[in-house]
Design a protein around this motif. Structure first.
Motif, mmCIF file in Angstrom:
data_model
loop_
_atom_site.group_PDB
_atom_site.id
_atom_site.type_symbol
_atom_site.label_atom_id
_atom_site.label_comp_id
_atom_site.label_asym_id
_atom_site.label_seq_id
_atom_site.Cartn_x
_atom_site.Cartn_y
_atom_site.Cartn_z
ATOM 1 N N ARG A 287 7.194 -4.314 -5.923
ATOM 2 C CA ARG A 287 7.197 -2.872 -6.214
ATOM 3 C C ARG A 287 5.782 -2.316 -6.223
ATOM 4 O O ARG A 287 5.546 -1.183 -5.794
ATOM 5 C CB ARG A 287 7.888 -2.612 -7.545
ATOM 6 C CG ARG A 287 9.403 -2.734 -7.482
ATOM 7 C CD ARG A 287 9.997 -2.973 -8.864
ATOM 8 N NE ARG A 287 9.593 -1.972 -9.843
ATOM 9 C CZ ARG A 287 10.279 -0.859 -10.125
ATOM 10 N NH1 ARG A 287 11.409 -0.632 -9.473
ATOM 11 N NH2 ARG A 287 9.859 -0.018 -11.030
ATOM 12 N N VAL A 288 4.838 -3.109 -6.694
ATOM 13 C CA VAL A 288 3.446 -2.656 -6.694
ATOM 14 C C VAL A 288 2.963 -2.434 -5.270
ATOM 15 O O VAL A 288 2.354 -1.405 -4.946
ATOM 16 C CB VAL A 288 2.548 -3.690 -7.413
ATOM 17 C CG1 VAL A 288 1.073 -3.310 -7.244
ATOM 18 C CG2 VAL A 288 2.909 -3.777 -8.886
ATOM 19 N N LEU A 289 3.242 -3.406 -4.384
ATOM 20 C CA LEU A 289 2.801 -3.269 -2.991
ATOM 21 C C LEU A 289 3.515 -2.114 -2.297
ATOM 22 O O LEU A 289 2.906 -1.386 -1.498
ATOM 23 C CB LEU A 289 3.066 -4.582 -2.245
ATOM 24 C CG LEU A 289 2.423 -4.684 -0.858
ATOM 25 C CD1 LEU A 289 0.901 -4.588 -0.973
ATOM 26 C CD2 LEU A 289 2.818 -5.974 -0.172
ATOM 27 N N GLY B 96 -4.638 -6.739 4.048
ATOM 28 C CA GLY B 96 -5.575 -6.851 2.930
ATOM 29 C C GLY B 96 -4.988 -7.635 1.778
ATOM 30 O O GLY B 96 -5.675 -8.446 1.135
ATOM 31 N N ALA B 97 -3.691 -7.421 1.485
ATOM 32 C CA ALA B 97 -3.027 -8.178 0.418
ATOM 33 C C ALA B 97 -2.895 -9.655 0.789
ATOM 34 O O ALA B 97 -2.920 -10.526 -0.088
ATOM 35 C CB ALA B 97 -1.657 -7.576 0.148
ATOM 36 N N LEU B 98 -2.752 -9.947 2.069
ATOM 37 C CA LEU B 98 -2.645 -11.335 2.522
ATOM 38 C C LEU B 98 -3.986 -12.064 2.447
ATOM 39 O O LEU B 98 -4.066 -13.204 1.969
ATOM 40 C CB LEU B 98 -2.116 -11.384 3.953
ATOM 41 C CG LEU B 98 -0.641 -11.023 4.162
ATOM 42 C CD1 LEU B 98 -0.342 -10.864 5.651
ATOM 43 C CD2 LEU B 98 0.257 -12.089 3.557
ATOM 44 N N LEU B 99 -5.063 -11.397 2.913
ATOM 45 C CA LEU B 99 -6.365 -12.062 3.012
ATOM 46 C C LEU B 99 -7.227 -11.881 1.774
ATOM 47 O O LEU B 99 -8.145 -12.685 1.534
ATOM 48 C CB LEU B 99 -7.117 -11.536 4.242
ATOM 49 C CG LEU B 99 -6.422 -11.743 5.598
ATOM 50 C CD1 LEU B 99 -7.297 -11.215 6.722
ATOM 51 C CD2 LEU B 99 -6.074 -13.205 5.830
ATOM 52 N N LEU C 46 4.911 -0.903 16.586
ATOM 53 C CA LEU C 46 3.899 -0.848 15.524
ATOM 54 C C LEU C 46 4.557 -0.902 14.154
ATOM 55 O O LEU C 46 4.091 -1.618 13.254
ATOM 56 C CB LEU C 46 3.060 0.425 15.670
ATOM 57 C CG LEU C 46 2.055 0.709 14.546
ATOM 58 C CD1 LEU C 46 1.024 -0.411 14.434
ATOM 59 C CD2 LEU C 46 1.370 2.053 14.772
ATOM 60 N N CYS C 47 5.640 -0.145 13.976
ATOM 61 C CA CYS C 47 6.347 -0.155 12.688
ATOM 62 C C CYS C 47 6.890 -1.550 12.377
ATOM 63 O O CYS C 47 6.880 -1.991 11.217
ATOM 64 C CB CYS C 47 7.498 0.858 12.710
ATOM 65 S SG CYS C 47 6.969 2.580 12.740
ATOM 66 N N GLY C 48 7.373 -2.250 13.409
ATOM 67 C CA GLY C 48 7.880 -3.600 13.203
ATOM 68 C C GLY C 48 6.800 -4.544 12.712
ATOM 69 O O GLY C 48 7.029 -5.364 11.801
ATOM 70 N N TRP C 49 5.606 -4.438 13.291
ATOM 71 C CA TRP C 49 4.495 -5.262 12.825
ATOM 72 C C TRP C 49 4.123 -4.936 11.376
ATOM 73 O O TRP C 49 3.851 -5.850 10.579
ATOM 74 C CB TRP C 49 3.280 -5.053 13.725
ATOM 75 C CG TRP C 49 3.308 -5.866 14.976
ATOM 76 C CD1 TRP C 49 3.744 -5.491 16.209
ATOM 77 C CD2 TRP C 49 2.880 -7.223 15.116
ATOM 78 N NE1 TRP C 49 3.629 -6.508 17.112
ATOM 79 C CE2 TRP C 49 3.095 -7.596 16.470
ATOM 80 C CE3 TRP C 49 2.346 -8.160 14.237
ATOM 81 C CZ2 TRP C 49 2.783 -8.858 16.947
ATOM 82 C CZ3 TRP C 49 2.030 -9.430 14.730
ATOM 83 C CH2 TRP C 49 2.251 -9.765 16.061
ATOM 84 N N ALA C 50 4.093 -3.658 11.030
ATOM 85 C CA ALA C 50 3.761 -3.273 9.657
ATOM 86 C C ALA C 50 4.807 -3.790 8.676
ATOM 87 O O ALA C 50 4.467 -4.297 7.590
ATOM 88 C CB ALA C 50 3.636 -1.752 9.561
ATOM 89 N N ALA D 182 6.429 -7.628 4.460
ATOM 90 C CA ALA D 182 7.362 -8.631 3.948
ATOM 91 C C ALA D 182 6.650 -9.945 3.653
ATOM 92 O O ALA D 182 6.882 -10.583 2.610
ATOM 93 C CB ALA D 182 8.482 -8.855 4.957
ATOM 94 N N LEU D 183 5.759 -10.365 4.542
ATOM 95 C CA LEU D 183 5.008 -11.605 4.323
ATOM 96 C C LEU D 183 4.088 -11.465 3.116
ATOM 97 O O LEU D 183 3.941 -12.413 2.320
ATOM 98 C CB LEU D 183 4.205 -11.930 5.580
ATOM 99 C CG LEU D 183 3.417 -13.247 5.569
ATOM 100 C CD1 LEU D 183 4.341 -14.429 5.331
ATOM 101 C CD2 LEU D 183 2.638 -13.418 6.868
ATOM 102 N N ALA D 184 3.460 -10.287 2.970
ATOM 103 C CA ALA D 184 2.580 -10.062 1.821
ATOM 104 C C ALA D 184 3.355 -10.130 0.509
ATOM 105 O O ALA D 184 2.867 -10.688 -0.484
ATOM 106 C CB ALA D 184 1.877 -8.715 1.965
ATOM 107 N N VAL D 185 4.564 -9.577 0.479
ATOM 108 C CA VAL D 185 5.386 -9.628 -0.738
ATOM 109 C C VAL D 185 5.721 -11.078 -1.101
ATOM 110 O O VAL D 185 5.639 -11.490 -2.266
ATOM 111 C CB VAL D 185 6.668 -8.800 -0.555
ATOM 112 C CG1 VAL D 185 7.652 -9.060 -1.702
ATOM 113 C CG2 VAL D 185 6.335 -7.314 -0.477
#
Length: 557
Positions: free
Chosen positions: A389-391, A458-461, A537-541, A546-549
């Motif tokens: 929820r934060v992300l 940014g959340a991933l790295l 582009l939307c699919g990549w975002a 999802a991976l970041a969550v």
């Protein structure tokens, strides 16, 4: 004494919705209270406008000492090319025109023909979209409505109408041994096209509805050929283009123009018992030379000659019922992909979007990485343990802010640059209001989704420099490679599968299969349709979010 039961207080406010609204408010407060982030978004909008205006003000028209002439406009308001040799007669009311084409040949030049050279500077060769056939046209004015049945250099028989319509008929090239019979039948505003290989068995190719067609129109024969052009790769990222005028010559016979028909006279499709052809013409009904009693054929070069061709190169000759017609030009949409075109598409005013995109990427990555660097992310997760929820809240805030900044920047750039370009002698290819709105709003959406992608990376790295570099590498770098370094195949692949596909949302003029040209990103064209490219582009975002969550939930803060 017995103590009474204590009933806990229950708020009437729905906790879940209120909690997320508070989270959104908290993330918005974080953003607006950090001056650098606010300034960064303002810079994204300002550099988009500034670079766009500098590009427009520094551009010079390419039509000599005068302004580039505005192209004629077709019935739909689109810019068109309308240049061909026209042998015609008036057709009053309903009727039909029939002709057999027995030959189509051509000449071309790899450069502008100098005065006095004439056709001696040209070589034998036929352009793939050279055209010859029959046409019913509102009048001789450029841009007027029409429907035509045509043989082409390499694309078989086509029914084309109102510049953008194109339907395939019989395949193969035309010759004396393999002629093509063509027919157009008018009934009110409806024109129906037929073709045949033997003049007896007819096939309907298509139907065109030309709204507002006048009672008397011009019907006859046409021949034209688009300019020759060739792009040769001389190395990685290096291409050399050559081109010049082209001339096509066609031979017609069995020309028959039948007028005054009633709507009920038009026959659909194939041969009728007794040999009656579509449109009601009877065997033996063709007049010598195709002329009706009292009628005479008139020849005109619609749009004039181009590329230095002498005026005498175009014309027609009638002998023994056989027409020989030579013409140059094209009858088709006008698009930036054509080398000889001087029009400018509105998306070329948005050159500053790349600088604005980089500014938005930097702010978006810092919106999450700054909390990791300062250790504040632990406080954020303590206040709201549901990390997904934060992300999501951060994505909504940064996406909304970036969209607003991008919308202001794109709208101001397009509107102001259009005035500058027109003042410098350019003409802008006309588009509908909805298309212009899609380009402006789509550019803002492109920046917003790119910012969300940057936030997720940014959340991933968890490092600003690495995240900014990664996002630029997946969005900007593929675009630059595709437009200036890689050959067509790899470039097309990059712009289909990488986030750079999102730039397709800015394409304002469609690609027409019946117009040969350089349909490359450098000319504003992409392999995917505008919304399809934006969806990539939307699919990549979405994938990055999802991976970041998942990783946020598994890793320590």
């Amino acid at each position: 004494m017995t103590a009474g039961a204590v009933t806990p207080h229950r708020s009437g406010v729905r906790t879940g919705n209120d909690g997320f609204a508070q989270l959104l408010r908290a993330e918005w407060t974080k953003f607006r209270t950090v001056r650098g982030w606010v300034i960064g978004m303002a810079v994204a909008a300002l550099v988009t406008v500034a670079i766009g205006l500098l590009t427009a003000s520094g551009s010079q028209e390419s039509c000599g000492n005068s302004a580039c002439p505005a192209p004629p406009l077709g019935p739909g308001g689109e810019a068109v090319i309308d240049s061909f040799y026209f042998v015609h007669q008036p057709l009053a009311g309903n009727g039909s025109i029939t002709a057999r084409v027995t030959a189509l040949t051509g000449l071309y030049s790899s450069g502008f023909i100098q005065a006095g050279q004439g056709l001696s500077a040209m070589r034998p060769g036929l352009e793939p979209w050279a055209k010859a056939g029959i046409i019913i046209k509102q009048n001789e004015k450029q841009g007027s409505a029409y429907a035509a049945m045509l043989v082409t250099g390499s694309h078989g028989v086509r029914m084309q109408y109102d510049y953008t319509g194109d339907t395939a008929g019989l395949a193969g090239t035309v010759s004396t041994a393999s002629p093509r019979w063509l027919r157009l039948v008018r009934s009110g505003d409806t024109i129906t096209g037929y073709d045949s290989s033997d003049g007896k068995h007819w096939t309907q190719v298509g139907t065109a509805h030309l709204a507002g067609l006048s009672s008397t129109v011009q019907a006859g024969l046409l021949t034209t050929s688009p300019a020759y052009s060739q792009v040769t790769a001389t190395g990685i990222g290096s291409r050399v283009g050559t081109g010049g005028p082209a001339l096509a010559t066609a031979t017609f016979d069995h020309v028959s123009l039948q007028g005054g028909a009633r709507p009920g006279d038009t026959q659909p499709g194939g041969t009728q018992p007794g040999g009656t052809q579509p449109g009601g013409t009877q065997p033996g009904g063709t007049q010598p030379g195709g002329t009706r009693p009292g009628g005479a054929w008139t020849g005109d070069a619609v749009g004039g000659t181009t590329g230095g061709l002498p005026a005498s190169a175009e014309g027609f000759h009638l002998a023994g019922g056989r027409f020989t017609v030579s013409g140059s030009g094209d009858i088709a949409p006008d698009v930036p992909a054509v080398a000889a075109d001087n029009g400018t598409a509105i998306e070329f005013t948005l050159a500053g979007v790349f600088a604005g995109l980089i500014a938005a990427i930097v702010v978006a990555t810092m919106f999450v990485t700054a909390e990791y660097r300062r250790g504040l992310i632990r406080t954020t997760f303590a206040a709201s343990p549901r990390r997904g929820r934060v992300l999501a809240a951060k994505a909504i805030v940064i996406g909304s802010v970036t969209f607003a900044a991008g919308l202001v920047g794109a709208a101001a750039t397009v509107l102001l640059s259009e005035r500058l370009l027109r003042g410098h002698g350019f003409y802008l290819l006309p588009v509908t209001t909805l298309t212009e709105l899609r380009v402006i709003v789509g550019t803002a959406a492109l920046l917003a989704v790119a910012a969300v992608l940057a936030l997720a990376i940014g959340a991933l790295l968890r490092r600003s420099a690495g995240a900014v570099t990664a996002v630029i590498a997946v969005i900007v770098l593929p675009y630059l490679l595709a437009t200036s370094v890689l050959p067509a195949g790899p470039a097309d692949w990059l712009l289909r599968v990488t986030p750079a596909a999102g730039f397709a949302i800015q394409q304002s003029v469609p690609q027409y299969p019946q117009v040969s040209g350089s349909y490359a990103p450098s000319n504003g064209y992409f392999p995917l349709a505008p919304w399809a490219g934006f969806a990539v582009l939307c699919g990549w975002a979405a994938l990055a979010l999802a991976l970041a969550v998942v990783l946020l939930r598994r890793r320590d803060a």
